[in-house]
Design an enzyme around this catalytic site. Structure first.
Site, PDB file in Angstrom:
ATOM      1  N   GLU A 102       0.827  -1.204   0.000  1.00 37.55           N
ATOM      2  CA  GLU A 102       0.000   0.000   0.000  1.00 37.55           C
ATOM      3  C   GLU A 102       0.862   1.255   0.000  1.00 37.55           C
ATOM      4  O   GLU A 102       1.987   1.243   0.493  1.00 37.55           O
ATOM      5  CB  GLU A 102      -0.866   0.018   1.276  1.00 37.55           C
ATOM      6  N   ASP A 103       0.316   2.335  -0.544  1.00 34.06           N
ATOM      7  CA  ASP A 103       1.023   3.606  -0.521  1.00 34.06           C
ATOM      8  C   ASP A 103       0.997   4.233   0.871  1.00 34.06           C
ATOM      9  O   ASP A 103       2.004   4.686   1.382  1.00 34.06           O
ATOM     10  CB  ASP A 103       0.447   4.579  -1.564  1.00 34.06           C
ATOM     11  N   ASP A 106      -3.868   5.414   6.552  1.00 32.76           N
ATOM     12  CA  ASP A 106      -4.342   6.648   7.172  1.00 32.76           C
ATOM     13  C   ASP A 106      -5.292   6.248   8.312  1.00 32.76           C
ATOM     14  O   ASP A 106      -4.840   5.890   9.391  1.00 32.76           O
ATOM     15  CB  ASP A 106      -4.996   7.472   6.053  1.00 32.76           C
ATOM     16  N   PHE A 155      -1.890  16.334   4.332  1.00 35.15           N
ATOM     17  CA  PHE A 155      -2.179  15.709   3.048  1.00 35.15           C
ATOM     18  C   PHE A 155      -0.924  15.727   2.187  1.00 35.15           C
ATOM     19  O   PHE A 155      -0.303  16.762   2.002  1.00 35.15           O
ATOM     20  CB  PHE A 155      -3.340  16.418   2.336  1.00 35.15           C
ATOM     21  N   ARG A 168       0.684  12.090  -9.465  1.00 39.72           N
ATOM     22  CA  ARG A 168       1.180  10.806  -8.955  1.00 39.72           C
ATOM     23  C   ARG A 168       2.609  10.517  -9.423  1.00 39.72           C
ATOM     24  O   ARG A 168       3.313   9.715  -8.826  1.00 39.72           O
ATOM     25  CB  ARG A 168       0.303   9.649  -9.459  1.00 39.72           C
TER      26      ARG A 168
END
Ligand code: IMP
Ligand code: MG
Length: 185
Positions: A102-103, A106, A155, A168
């Site tokens: 996963e990136d 959160d 963010f 991206r």
């Protein structure tokens, strides 16, 4: 379209630091899975750059597959907890040693939902590798086996992570100055 420099607050992880940490993660994973085959599952779309760089450095035999989930409402910036699987795997994971790539974790809802879903398919093992970890924002407890960087509650964009679907491709992780960012038309 705005140039990222117009709203970049700060580069929190430069390209070199990302690549160096990814090399370490790959070495750790390769050691842990020595003598086994690794099946990596990447969650689209944010994880693709990380997967591509990570897998290049993994030395055990490995295969990959992709799945996609949707969690944010249109234009929203946070998970609602209502995570849906929008693209299923192409391969059977029964009996495989699965690593979820996963990136960012959160709230944790995405990983929690995906893990619950994958467990119903009876992999031999299931672990999680995330590049970024926003520990402060966790709402549900999820086990993270490999974590690249713990980052503050801001963010971020770049290296797979988007703002409104763009940016991206940038090779670093940056934070956004919301005062200077304007969503694309
Ligand atoms: P969670 O379900 O709240 O853990 O959210 C995980 C997903 O939210 C990630 O896979 C990202 O797609 C997205 N996300 C969370 N934080 C950020 C961020 O700072 N920038 C870009 N995407 C983010
Ligand atoms: Mg993602």
């Amino acid at each position: 379209m705005q140039e990222y420099l117009e709203f970049l607050d700060e580069i929190i992880i430069p390209e070199g630091a990302l690549q160096e940490r990814i090399a370490h993660l790959a070495a750790e994973i390769s050691r842990d899975y020595a003598g086994r085959r690794l099946h990596m599952i990447c969650i689209l779309r944010g994880g693709v750059l990380f997967l591509a760089d990570l897998m290049r450095r993994i030395t055990v035999p490995n295969s990959i597959d992709f799945m996609a989930v949707s969690s944010y409402g249109v234009g929203a910036r946070r998970s609602t907890g209502d995570v849906r699987i929008t693209l299923d795997l192409q391969t059977d994971i029964r009996g495989k040693d699965v690593l979820l790539v996963e990136d960012i974790v959160d709230s944790g809802y995405t990983i929690a939902t995906v893990m619950e879903f994958l467990r119903t398919r009876h992999p031999h093992s299931l672990k999680v590798c995330t590049l970024l970890n926003k520990v402060e924002r966790r709402e549900i407890d999820v086990p993270i086996d490999y974590s690249g960087f713990v980052i503050p509650d801001k963010f971020v964009f770049g290296y797979g992570l988007d703002i409104d679907d763009f940016y991206r491709n940038l090779p670093f992780i940056g934070t956004v100055d919301p005062q200077r960012y304007h969503p694309p038309e």
